[in-house]
Write a protein that holds these residues in place. Structure first.
Motif, PDB file in Angstrom:
ATOM      1  N   LEU A 122       0.775  -1.130  -0.139  1.00  0.00           N
ATOM      2  CA  LEU A 122      -0.003   0.044  -0.184  1.00  0.00           C
ATOM      3  C   LEU A 122       0.844   1.185  -0.059  1.00  0.00           C
ATOM      4  N   ASP A 123       0.569   2.052  -1.089  1.00  0.00           N
ATOM      5  CA  ASP A 123       1.715   3.353  -1.169  1.00  0.00           C
ATOM      6  C   ASP A 123       0.733   4.439  -0.638  1.00  0.00           C
ATOM      7  N   GLU A 124       1.053   4.787   0.305  1.00  0.00           N
ATOM      8  CA  GLU A 124       0.352   6.100   1.207  1.00  0.00           C
ATOM      9  C   GLU A 124      -1.161   5.786   1.327  1.00  0.00           C
ATOM     10  N   PRO A 125      -1.594   4.715   1.911  1.00  0.00           N
ATOM     11  CA  PRO A 125      -3.076   4.701   1.828  1.00  0.00           C
ATOM     12  C   PRO A 125      -4.000   5.901   2.468  1.00  0.00           C
ATOM     13  N   ALA A 126      -3.206   6.496   3.353  1.00  0.00           N
ATOM     14  CA  ALA A 126      -4.180   7.536   4.210  1.00  0.00           C
ATOM     15  C   ALA A 126      -3.983   8.832   3.339  1.00  0.00           C
ATOM     16  N   GLY A 127      -3.008   9.050   2.614  1.00  0.00           N
ATOM     17  CA  GLY A 127      -3.027  10.263   1.854  1.00  0.00           C
ATOM     18  C   GLY A 127      -4.262  11.019   1.404  1.00  0.00           C
ATOM     19  N   GLY A 128      -4.506  11.835   1.878  1.00  0.00           N
ATOM     20  CA  GLY A 128      -6.002  12.456   1.200  1.00  0.00           C
ATOM     21  C   GLY A 128      -7.240  11.971   1.635  1.00  0.00           C
ATOM     22  N   VAL A 129      -7.077  11.193   2.565  1.00  0.00           N
ATOM     23  CA  VAL A 129      -8.267  10.391   2.988  1.00  0.00           C
ATOM     24  C   VAL A 129      -8.784  10.882   4.137  1.00  0.00           C
ATOM     25  N   ASN A 130     -10.045  11.177   4.433  1.00  0.00           N
ATOM     26  CA  ASN A 130     -10.648  11.853   5.661  1.00  0.00           C
ATOM     27  C   ASN A 130     -10.741  11.050   6.862  1.00  0.00           C
ATOM     28  N   PRO A 131     -10.721  11.317   8.079  1.00  0.00           N
ATOM     29  CA  PRO A 131     -10.607  10.352   9.277  1.00  0.00           C
ATOM     30  C   PRO A 131     -11.512   9.388   9.044  1.00  0.00           C
ATOM     31  N   SER A 132     -12.753   9.611   9.090  1.00  0.00           N
ATOM     32  CA  SER A 132     -13.730   8.520   8.924  1.00  0.00           C
ATOM     33  C   SER A 132     -13.469   7.413   8.101  1.00  0.00           C
ATOM     34  N   LEU A 133     -13.118   7.897   6.811  1.00  0.00           N
ATOM     35  CA  LEU A 133     -12.851   6.852   5.699  1.00  0.00           C
ATOM     36  C   LEU A 133     -11.574   5.979   6.087  1.00  0.00           C
ATOM     37  N   LEU A 134     -10.784   6.826   6.955  1.00  0.00           N
ATOM     38  CA  LEU A 134      -9.226   6.095   7.349  1.00  0.00           C
ATOM     39  C   LEU A 134      -9.754   5.173   8.158  1.00  0.00           C
ATOM     40  N   ILE A 181      -7.861  -3.277   6.844  1.00  0.00           N
ATOM     41  CA  ILE A 181      -6.453  -4.009   6.797  1.00  0.00           C
ATOM     42  C   ILE A 181      -6.265  -4.835   7.960  1.00  0.00           C
ATOM     43  N   ARG A 182      -6.996  -4.598   8.973  1.00  0.00           N
ATOM     44  CA  ARG A 182      -6.701  -5.604  10.119  1.00  0.00           C
ATOM     45  C   ARG A 182      -7.578  -6.774   9.946  1.00  0.00           C
ATOM     46  N   GLU A 183      -8.729  -6.646   9.198  1.00  0.00           N
ATOM     47  CA  GLU A 183      -9.530  -7.733   8.850  1.00  0.00           C
ATOM     48  C   GLU A 183      -8.863  -8.599   8.194  1.00  0.00           C
ATOM     49  N   LEU A 184      -8.294  -7.999   7.103  1.00  0.00           N
ATOM     50  CA  LEU A 184      -7.594  -9.009   5.894  1.00  0.00           C
ATOM     51  C   LEU A 184      -6.520  -9.542   6.461  1.00  0.00           C
ATOM     52  N   ASN A 185      -5.739  -8.884   7.304  1.00  0.00           N
ATOM     53  CA  ASN A 185      -4.667  -9.473   7.965  1.00  0.00           C
ATOM     54  C   ASN A 185      -4.824 -10.674   8.820  1.00  0.00           C
ATOM     55  N   ARG A 186      -6.033 -10.548   9.354  1.00  0.00           N
ATOM     56  CA  ARG A 186      -6.538 -11.661  10.246  1.00  0.00           C
ATOM     57  C   ARG A 186      -6.715 -13.109   9.446  1.00  0.00           C
ATOM     58  N   SER A 187      -7.177 -12.496   8.214  1.00  0.00           N
ATOM     59  CA  SER A 187      -7.444 -13.879   7.230  1.00  0.00           C
ATOM     60  C   SER A 187      -6.266 -14.226   6.613  1.00  0.00           C
ATOM     61  N   GLY A 188      -4.907 -13.436   6.994  1.00  0.00           N
ATOM     62  CA  GLY A 188      -3.814 -14.366   6.492  1.00  0.00           C
ATOM     63  C   GLY A 188      -3.038 -13.388   5.588  1.00  0.00           C
ATOM     64  N   VAL A 189      -3.506 -11.959   5.084  1.00  0.00           N
ATOM     65  CA  VAL A 189      -2.909 -11.307   4.031  1.00  0.00           C
ATOM     66  C   VAL A 189      -1.575 -10.441   4.770  1.00  0.00           C
ATOM     67  N   THR A 190      -0.527 -10.547   4.112  1.00  0.00           N
ATOM     68  CA  THR A 190       0.587  -9.582   4.740  1.00  0.00           C
ATOM     69  C   THR A 190       0.537  -8.284   3.792  1.00  0.00           C
ATOM     70  N   PHE A 191       0.939  -7.453   4.695  1.00  0.00           N
ATOM     71  CA  PHE A 191       1.065  -5.942   4.224  1.00  0.00           C
ATOM     72  C   PHE A 191       2.244  -5.290   4.299  1.00  0.00           C
ATOM     73  N   LEU A 192       2.604  -4.808   3.447  1.00  0.00           N
ATOM     74  CA  LEU A 192       3.908  -3.623   3.251  1.00  0.00           C
ATOM     75  C   LEU A 192       3.491  -2.484   3.116  1.00  0.00           C
ATOM     76  N   ILE A 193       3.503  -1.365   3.976  1.00  0.00           N
ATOM     77  CA  ILE A 193       2.830  -0.186   3.885  1.00  0.00           C
ATOM     78  C   ILE A 193       3.522   1.061   3.885  1.00  0.00           C
ATOM     79  N   VAL A 194       3.940   1.948   2.988  1.00  0.00           N
ATOM     80  CA  VAL A 194       4.515   3.022   2.819  1.00  0.00           C
ATOM     81  C   VAL A 194       3.239   4.211   3.246  1.00  0.00           C
ATOM     82  N   GLU A 195       3.908   4.982   4.414  1.00  0.00           N
ATOM     83  CA  GLU A 195       2.975   5.869   5.094  1.00  0.00           C
ATOM     84  C   GLU A 195       3.651   7.008   5.678  1.00  0.00           C
ATOM     85  N   HIS A 196       3.033   8.276   5.772  1.00  0.00           N
ATOM     86  CA  HIS A 196       3.645   9.422   6.510  1.00  0.00           C
ATOM     87  C   HIS A 196       2.853   9.693   7.843  1.00  0.00           C
TER      88      HIS A 196
END
Lengths: 633, 292
Positions: free
Chosen positions: A525-537, A544-559
Motif C-alpha cells: 500500500l503506497d500512502e493509503p491514508a494520503g488525502g483520506v478523511n478521518p472517518s474513511l481512514l 486492513i486489520r480484517e484482511l490481515n487476520r485472514s492471512g494477508v501480509t501488508f507492506l505499507i508506505v505511509e507518512h
C-alpha cells in the motif's frame, strides 16, 4: 414479454433494425442497386466492428486493417482457382489466414507499449501488396485472379450475398459484444486507459493485445473471402488499398470508438455518404478529398463519435441521482466485516502457501536503482514476514515508492535480487508477480476512470489461465466476487458509477478492492491514508486489520506516523535509498537515529511518557527479536 | 566487386536523402509525440510545386528549395496553429488520424489540380554521371545528397547551438521543466513543427528529380520514412540517420543482387527482425514506465 422489456433499449432498437434488414429483400426483391449498397455497408460494418476490438477497446490504432480483407480474398481466390472449390465454402479459411498473419505481426510489434504498432500496420499493408504483385506463381501478380460467377440463377442477383454479409455482420457484433463482457474485454479497456496499471493487476498485456489483434482480423478475413466471390475479380491494388483502411477508421470514429453499436452506425453513415459522393460528387478523386476532410472534422469536432455524444446528451437530460457523500456511514462508523465466503477464500489461498506465518515472504536483497546520477534505491535489503503488517517510513525522496515499483515490476532494478514466496521475481513481468499473489496500490490512485467501479474491481486476473481470461465479467462468479469485495470496503452501492466520479478517498478503497481480486498474499500500500478523511481512514484500517487476520501480509508506505505506530509491526525506516532501522513501533518511536533522520525533534516523547501505553496487540508476537540495524553508512 | 562498391555508394547517397526526409518526422515526434502521417504528402506537395516552378521558369529543381523551404516553414506553422494545436493533450493516436486526414486532403487536392499522372523534373544534368574509379555516380544523386547533408548540418547547428534549438530539445526531454524556465510549450511546438515541415522543402525538391511521383505516391514515402523512424528508435535523430542509411543500402543491394520489386520489402523485413530483438528500435530509449 417482461423479459423483453428488461433488455436495454439499445438492444431492442438493434433487434428491430435487424428484422427490417432481414425483410428488406423480401419486400423489395428486384432492386439490385440498393441491395448492393446495403451489402457493402454490411461489409464495412463487419470491418469496423472488428477493428473496434483492437483499436476501440484496446486503443491500439491499426491503419492497415484492410490488409485482412485482402488476405481473405487472396486465400479464397487462390484456393478456388487451384482446386475448383466454391469460394463460399472456403471463406472461413480466409479468416484463419488473417488470424495467423495477425498473430505473427502482433508477436513482433505488440510486445511493447508505444507507437510502433500503428506505423507497422501501414507498412505491413504495403508489404502485403508487394507480395501479391511479385509472387506471380501464386497470385498471378498484377493481372489479378478471376473467379467463376456465382452458381445461383442470375434472377437472384445479390440476394444471397446480402444475407451472407448480414449474417456475418450479426456474428461480428455478437462476437464483439461477447468479448466486451469477458474479463478479456475488461482487460483490453484497462490497457487503453492505463497499460502500466493493467499489467500490475495481472493483465498479461502482451497476450491480451495479440489476441485482440487476432480477434479483430478473423471476420474481416472471412468477409474478404466472400468479397472475392462477389467481385469475381481480385488484384493487388484493389485488395490491399489503404483507402479501405481509412474507411474503416472513419466509420468507427464517426459512430463511436469503443462502443458496441457505434461502428455499425458509422459504417452505414460512411457507406451512404461515400456512395452519394461518388454518384453526385464526381468520382473517386472527390472521394479521397471527402474522406480526408471527414476524418479531420470528426477528429477535431466529434472525437468521441456520434453514439457516445448522444448518450452523454441523454444522461444530461435524464440525470440519475447518486448520493456520493456517505453521510450515514460517516456518522455511524459501522465496523466492517468481510463476508464469510471472501474471507474463507483469502484464508484458503494464504493457508495453502508453503511459507508459514512468521517466515520470510518477501526478501529484497541488495537492490539498487539509479536514475542518471541519482541513486534512488541504494543496495537495499528488506524482509517482510508472512502475516505481518510491515511499515516502510522515511522522508520524501528516500526511495520508498521506487522500491515499490521495483518489487511490483513497474521498473527493473539495476542490481540485486527480489524473492517472493520462495521464488525469484525480479526478472518477471508485472502480471506474473500479480499472479503469484503480489498486489499493490498507488500513491496517486490509478483507477480506470472510464470504467464503472465494478468493472474496475472485476478487471484483475489472479492467474494466467485462458479460462479466467474468458470468464464473464458482467454476471456470474467474477462479478459476484467483485460485488462482495466492494461491500468489504463499504462501497457496494457505487458499483455502477463511473470510477472517476468517486472522491479521492473512495477511489483509494476501490483500488484496495481491486487488489483483493488478485487473491493476494502480500499487498503493497503506497500512502493509503494520503488525502483520506478521518472517518474513511477508520474504515480503511479496519479493512486492513480484517484482511490481515485472514492471512494477508501488508507492506505499507505511509507518512501518517500515529497510524503507522498503531497499525504496523515491524516498522522499517528508509533513508537515502536504504533501510537505517527496523523494529517494533515502540522501539522505532524512540530510536535516536530515526528521530534524527526523519521524525525530527517535535516527535521526541517527553520523559516518562513512553512505553506504557502500547495498545494490546492481538497479532502473534513471534517476531520480537527485531533489531535496530545501524545505517549502511 | 565494382557492383558491390557501386551499390553501397548509391545506397549511401540515397540514404542521405532519406535521412533528411526522416529527420523532420522524428523531430516532430520527439517534441510533440505527434506522428505526422502527412509528412509524405508534404513531400509530394513540394515535389509538385518544384516541378511546376522548374517547368514554368526553368529554375534548377534543387535550387528551387530556396523558395519552397520558407514556404513550407510557414505552411507548417499555420497547420500547427490551425489544426494540431487543437488536439494537444489528447492521445497520440488522435494526431495520427488527424494528420492522416490531412494527407488525404492534400492528395485529393493534388489529384484535382495537378492530375493523376506521373511527373518527374529532368534538369540538364539528369542523365549525367560522375565517374570515380570504376564507379559511376549519377549527378542528380550526388547533388541531392550534398543538399541533404547541408540541410542536416544546418538543422544540427540550429538544434545544438541556438537558443531556439535548446528550447526545442528542452521541450523534447521535459516539457513541464522547460515551461518552468520560460520555454512555452505551445510556441516551441509550433516552431518545431514548422522546422520539421520546412525540411520537406529540400526533401521534396530532391524527390522531384530523383523519383517519378504522383499524388498517391505519398503512401510509399510515408511508410518508408516511418519505417526509418521505427527502426532507428522513435524520436531519435541519430537513429533516423542510421535507419535511413540501412534503408538506402537495403534498397540498392536488393536491386543489384535480387530484384527491384522486392527492395522495399527487404527493408520491412529488416525492421521486423530488429524489432524482434530490440522492440524500442536501434537508438530508442526504453519507455520509462510511469509508476507514480
Amino acid at each position: 414479454m417482461s423479459r423483453l422489456r428488461s433488455l436495454p433499449r439499445a438492444h431492442l432498437i438493434a433487434g428491430l433494425c435487424l428484422v427490417l434488414l432481414l425483410l428488406y429483400p423480401v419486400v423489395n426483391p428486384w432492386q439490385p442497386y440498393p441491395q448492393g449498397v446495403m451489402l457493402l455497408a454490411f461489409l464495412l460494418a463487419i470491418q469496423a466492428s472488428s477493428w473496434n476490438i483492437i483499436s476501440g477497446y484496446a486503443g491500439y490504432i491499426s491503419l492497415g486493417h484492410s490488409m485482412f480483407l485482402g488476405l481473405g480474398s487472396y486465400t479464397v481466390g487462390v484456393l478456388a482457382v487451384r482446386f475448383g472449390v466454391n469460394p463460399l465454402w472456403v471463406a472461413p479459411l480466409g479468416g484463419i489466414t488473417a488470424v495467423v498473419i495477425a498473430v505473427l505481426i502482433g508477436s513482433v510489434v505488440l510486445r511493447t507499449r508505444g507507437h510502433a504498432f500503428v506505423i507497422i500496420t501501414i507498412a505491413m499493408l504495403l508489404a502485403a501488396q508487394i507480395f501479391a504483385v511479385n509472387l506471380k506463381s501464386i497470385t498471378q501478380g498484377s493481372d489479378g485472379i478471376t473467379l467463376e460467377l456465382p452458381f445461383w440463377d442470375r434472377d437472384f442477383q445479390n440476394i444471397p450475398f446480402y444475407y451472407v454479409y448480414l449474417i456475418l455482420m450479426v456474428l461480428t457484433v455478437l462476437f464483439s459484444a461477447w468479448i466486451r463482457r469477458t474479463k478479456f474485454g475488461t482487460g483490453l479497456v484497462a490497457i487503453r486507459e492505463d497499460e502500466g496499471k493493467a499489467a500490475s493487476i495481472g493483465v498479461n498485456t502482451t497476450r491480451f493485445k495479440i489476441v485482440a489483434y487476432a480477434a479483430s482480423s478473423f471476420f474481416i478475413g472471412m468477409a474478404g473471402g466472400v468479397y472475392a466471390y462477389y467481385l469475381t475479380f481480385i488484384n493487388p491494388v484493389g485488395s490491399f488499398a489503404i483507402l479501405g483502411s481509412v474507411t474503416i477508421v472513419l466509420a468507427t470514429l464517426t459512430g463511436g470508438r469503443g462502443t458496441l453499436y457505434g461502428p455499425v452506425i458509422g459504417a452505414f453513415i460512411v457507406q451512404l455518404v461515400s456512395e452519394g459522393a461518388t454518384v453526385y460528387g464526381g468520382g473517386s478523386n472527390a472521394r479521397v478529398l471527402v474522406f480526408g476532410l471527414a476524418l479531420m472534422l470528426v477528429v477535431l469536432f466529434l472525437p468521441k463519435g456520434i453514439l457516445p455524444t448522444i448518450e452523454a446528451w441523454w444522461r444530461r437530460r435524464h440525470p440519475e441521482k447518486v448520493e456520493y457523500t456517505d453521510q450515514a456511514g460517516a456518522l455511524s462508523r459501522v465496523p466492517v466485516t468481510a463476508t464469510e465466503r471472501v474471507r474463507a477464500e483469502i484464508a484458503a489461498v494464504n493457508e495453502k502457501d508453503e511459507v508459514a506465518p512468521g517466515e520470510i515472504l518477501l526478501d529484497v536483497r541488495g537492490v539498487s536503482k539509479r536514475f542518471g546520477g541519482l541513486t534512488a534505491v541504494d543496495n537495499a535489503d528488506l524482509t517482510v514476514r508472512k502475516g505481518s503488517i510491515t511499515a516502510l517510513i522515511g522522508p520524501n525522496g528516500s526511495g520508498k515508492t521506487t522500491l515499490f515499483n521495483l518489487i511490483s515490476g513497474g521498473m527493473a532494478a539495476d542490481s540485486g535480487e527480489i524473492w517472493f514466496d520462495g521464488r525469484r521475481i525480479d526478472g518477471m513481468r508485472p502480471w506474473r508477480r500479480g499472479h503469484l499473489g503480489l498486489g499493490r496500490t498507488y500513491q496517486v490512485t490509478r483507477l480506470f476512470k472510464e470504467m464503472t467501479v465494478q468493472e474496475n474491481v472485476v478487471a484483475p486476473l489472479p492467474d494466467s489461465r485462458w479460462r479466467t481470461m474468458f470468464s464473464d465479467a458482467v454476471r456470474g462468479h467474477e462479478a459476484a466476487r467483485a460485488r462482495e469485495l466492494l461491500d468489504i470496503v463499504g462501497l457496494g452501492r457505487f458499483a455502477n458509477q463511473p470510477a472517476g466520479a468517486l472522491s479521492y478517498g473512495q477511489q483509494k478503497l476501490v483500488e484496495l478492492a481491486q487488489v483483493l481480486m488478485l487473491e493476494p498474499k502480500l499487498i503493497l500500500l503506497d500512502e493509503p491514508a494520503g488525502g483520506v478523511n478521518p472517518s474513511l481512514l477508520g474504515q480503511l484500517t479496519e479493512v486492513i486489520r480484517e484482511l490481515n487476520r485472514s492471512g494477508v501480509t501488508f507492506l505499507i508506505v505511509e507518512h501518517n506516523i500515529p497510524l503507522v505506530l498503531d497499525l504496523c509491526d515491524p516498522v522499517v525506516v528508509f533513508s537515502h535509498g536504504a533501510p537505517i532501522a527496523e523494529g517494533p513501533p515502540e522501539r522505532i518511536r524512540t530510536d535516536p537515529l530515526v528521530l534524527d533522520a526523519y521524525l525530527g525533534d517535535d516527535w521526541r516523547p517527553a520523559d516518562g511518557d513512553e512505553g506504557t501505553g502500547d495498545p494490546a496487540d492481538d497479532r502473534a508476537d513471534d517476531r520480537a527479536d527485531t533489531t535496530t540495524r545501524e545505517a549502511v553508512q | 566487386m565494382t557492383h558491390l562498391v557501386q551499390a553501397i555508394a548509391l545506397g549511401l547517397l540515397i540514404g542521405g536523402v532519406y535521412a533528411l526526409m526522416a529527420s523532420g518526422l522524428t523531430l516532430i515526434f520527439g517534441v510533440m509525440r505527434i506522428i505526422n502521417i502527412a509528412q509524405g504528402a508534404f513531400l509530394i506537395l513540394v515535389a509538385m510545386l518544384t516541378w511546376w516552378l522548374w517547368h514554368e521558369t526553368g529554375i534548377d529543381p534543387i535550387l528551387a528549395s530556396v523558395v519552397t523551404t520558407p514556404l513550407m516553414f510557414g505552411f507548417g506553422w499555420v497547420a500547427y496553429r490551425l489544426l494540431l494545436s487543437r488536439i494537444r493533450g489528447s492521445s497520440a493516436s488522435m494526431s495520427v488520424l488527424l494528420t492522416f486526414g490531412f494527407a488525404l486532403v492534400i492528395e485529393g487536392i493534388l489529384n484535382i489540380t495537378a492530375g493523376n499522372k506521373f511527373k518527374s523534373a529532368t534538369p540538364s544534368y539528369f542523365e549525367e554521371s560522375f565517374r570515380v574509379g570504376g564507379v559511376s555516380l549519377p549527378k542528380a544523386q550526388v547533388f541531392g545528397f550534398l543538399a541533404a547533408m547541408a540541410v542536416l548540418a544546418v538543422l544540427y547547428f540550429v538544434l545544438t547551438r541556438t537558443w531556439t534549438g535548446r528550447a526545442i530539445r528542452a521541450a523534447t526531454q521535459n516539457p513541464s521543466g522547460a515551461a518552468l524556465v520560460g520555454v512555452g510549450a505551445a510556441s516551441t511546438a509550433a516552431l518545431a513543427f514548422a522546422i520539421g515541415t520546412a525540411t520537406t522543402g529540400v526533401g521534396g525538391s530532391i524527390l522531384s528529380v530523383l523519383y517519378p511521383f504522383f499524388p498517391a505516391s505519398h503512401y510509399d514515402w510515408i511508410s518508408r520514412l516511418l519505417g526509418i523512424v521505427v527502426l532507428g528508435g522513435m524520436g531519435s535523430l541519430p537513429g533516423a540517420l542510421i535507419g535511413a542509411g540501412i534503408l538506402g543500402l537495403a534498397e540498392t543491394l536488393t536491386a543489384t543482387y535480387g530484384s527491384l520489386n522486392w527492395s522495399t520489402l527487404v527493408f520491412y523485413i529488416v525492421i521486423m527482425v530488429v524489432l524482434l530483438f530490440r522492440p524500442q528500435g536501434l537508438f530508442g530509449a526504453k519507455l520509462r514506465e510511469d509508476t507514480v
